[in-house]
Scaffold this motif. Sequence first.
Motif: not given
Lengths: 380, 380
Positions: A161, A165-168, A340, A344, B47, B101-102, B104, B106-108, B130-133
């Motif tokens: 995607h 998008l995946i990490g820390a 990322k 919204r 959210a 991710l599919a 969607k 998101e961080r919020n 996911l998106r570093r958290g």
Amino acid sequence: MTIPADEKPGARIGVSVALEGRAYDIHIGRHLLCEAAGLIGDLAPGAKVALVTDGTVAALHAPALEASLHQAGIASTRMVIPPGEASKSFGQLAALCDELLAAKIERNDIVVALGGGVVGDLTGFAAAILRRGVRFVQIPTSLLAQVDSSVGGKTGINSSHGKNLIGAFHQPALVIADTALLDTLSEREFKAGYAEVVKYGLIDDPGFFDWCEANWSRIIAGGPERDHAVAVACRAKAAIVARDEREEGDRALLNLGHTFAHALERLTGYDSRRLVHGEAVAIGLALAFRFSQRLGLCPGQDAVRVARHLDAVGLPSRLRQVPGGTGSADEIVAAMAQDKKVKRGVLTFILARGIGRSFIAPGVAAEEVRAFVADELAAG
Amino acid sequence: MTIPADEKPGARIGVSVALEGRAYDIHIGRHLLCEAAGLIGDLAPGAKVALVTDGTVAALHAPALEASLHQAGIASTRMVIPPGEASKSFGQLAALCDELLAAKIERNDIVVALGGGVVGDLTGFAAAILRRGVRFVQIPTSLLAQVDSSVGGKTGINSSHGKNLIGAFHQPALVIADTALLDTLSEREFKAGYAEVVKYGLIDDPGFFDWCEANWSRIIAGGPERDHAVAVACRAKAAIVARDEREEGDRALLNLGHTFAHALERLTGYDSRRLVHGEAVAIGLALAFRFSQRLGLCPGQDAVRVARHLDAVGLPSRLRQVPGGTGSADEIVAAMAQDKKVKRGVLTFILARGIGRSFIAPGVAAEEVRAFVADELAAG
């Protein structure tokens, strides 16, 4: 702007990343690799080292580092991943974690990433999740990694995607930027890293951009200008990271040019034969300034000056310079929407009111971007 | 010890986990699931929710939660993982991240873990990276998860080298422990969770152990004693986590019984038909007290009392109670040595000077452990 006295040839430059409880130092200078064992030994007396690198870097630089570790009495195990962006995958992550566990790397040991951005991002992420976190040391071997990915604690892998998008967030315990290692880079790879150097001038340091215009060829040649450029970039990044580690505000400025860049990388299938990250960033920087100009934010002469400098260096600044093309405006905007930094469904951009005057613009309409990209494509 | 007035039937008990900048609440009580949508809506207005659960729990409890989310106007997507420990794998992690991710996320947005320890550990880890958290909410549906794994932010997956060796510290934003959900557990599963309840008495609360001896059957039956037991356990864990989130000190006390337990789980191939985690912990608790007795630290009568209580409840307390056997003393010690609490080859144990008087003992000689285990096996 002249180079400060303490950055004369042979000097080691120190930059601190001031994160409470996890502060660390970046050491910059030529031939620091042979001092790495001492720095690691000071950091973690008695620890074992897992040395992670890729096949290309292993052949060039691993033996020197291993010899110095051996001489300092530090046990090390070498782990080699395949070179290239494809290694930032769940498969490689699982394999690397397994190898680290098999080598009995424990919480007090040290994982060293010797390589470019791919090695650093994957290794840092593996260190972040191994036993819920072991310390790691970055020894970046590309210009891109020295001025960007090795500093600031962003680690991760790619997904189908999108990139990273995946990490820390996992800060290194130490960064050693040996600028002599960059002598082995190809011209193309060095220049790609240079796009991230000049970015710091464009973000908030117009004087540094002026200096880059005058000195870029000396940065490439490897004089003290190279060390100075790396130090300015690291200091700028360290300051931003110290005030906003998790990108809840200011840190997003570092993404100048990157929303476009990530879309282009995605559309070229992360194929380094077509486009490497720094080249995508170069185009992204030029686009960000032209888009800002179109929105009436940025003087046209600044947008022209950015593109002209990239052209002079030999970096791309236009969509048509992407080998094999980029797809349509709709495809480019769709590729951006999976980034990322999307909240919204609304696109967040880094725009600029001029060179050194960038700012975060949340809520840019996708249609505005599409129309701009369509015109860029039509202009050819 | 009597149950406090504010824990009478129908009351909701609140427990706060006081972590600076990331404090969160645990809500405990019967039928809280139908209030979950309100709590989530307060946490993150606007959210989306990704609801992660397993096949077993989905059938029992997902529709009620989804109905309440729908009624509150919160969009949700259900993601179902296979039940069982085998889901704590890199393969499932990658698949879940891809699904998030599919969708969607998101961080919020909010990721909700509805299930037992496996669902919570895997989902929490996916949310961490996911998106570093992204934020996640725990709705634990097993007793084990309500009193242990859902609180404290330890998330992760297993490796062929051992349990939970890959993971992250990622605190939930909210925990909802609906004690009525435990009515659907099998007796075996409930009792296994009870081993983690009684552990808190053994660590540092002898009065709670006394109370457990007198009230264990009412905890199982589901009266206010159950809610009280969950609350005492959560409060005890919250206090320890607040003073040592990353297990650099005190938090290791929560591992009472677990060094043995992890070895037994490993030697039985994480096969829940033979041994579930709580059963392994029950044996581990009894072993930790008998080992402490053997070292001259703990009165024999306390070790006997621990085993007698576990026997009364119907939990195992001896190695011979592991169906299919455990292997030799050497194999058990070797399995312990791969535990992540090992620092440079030395075993760290949680030992006890008596009931409610446990302490961290670094540097226990492996030979001492081996001799003890050999005698336990010989005793049959």
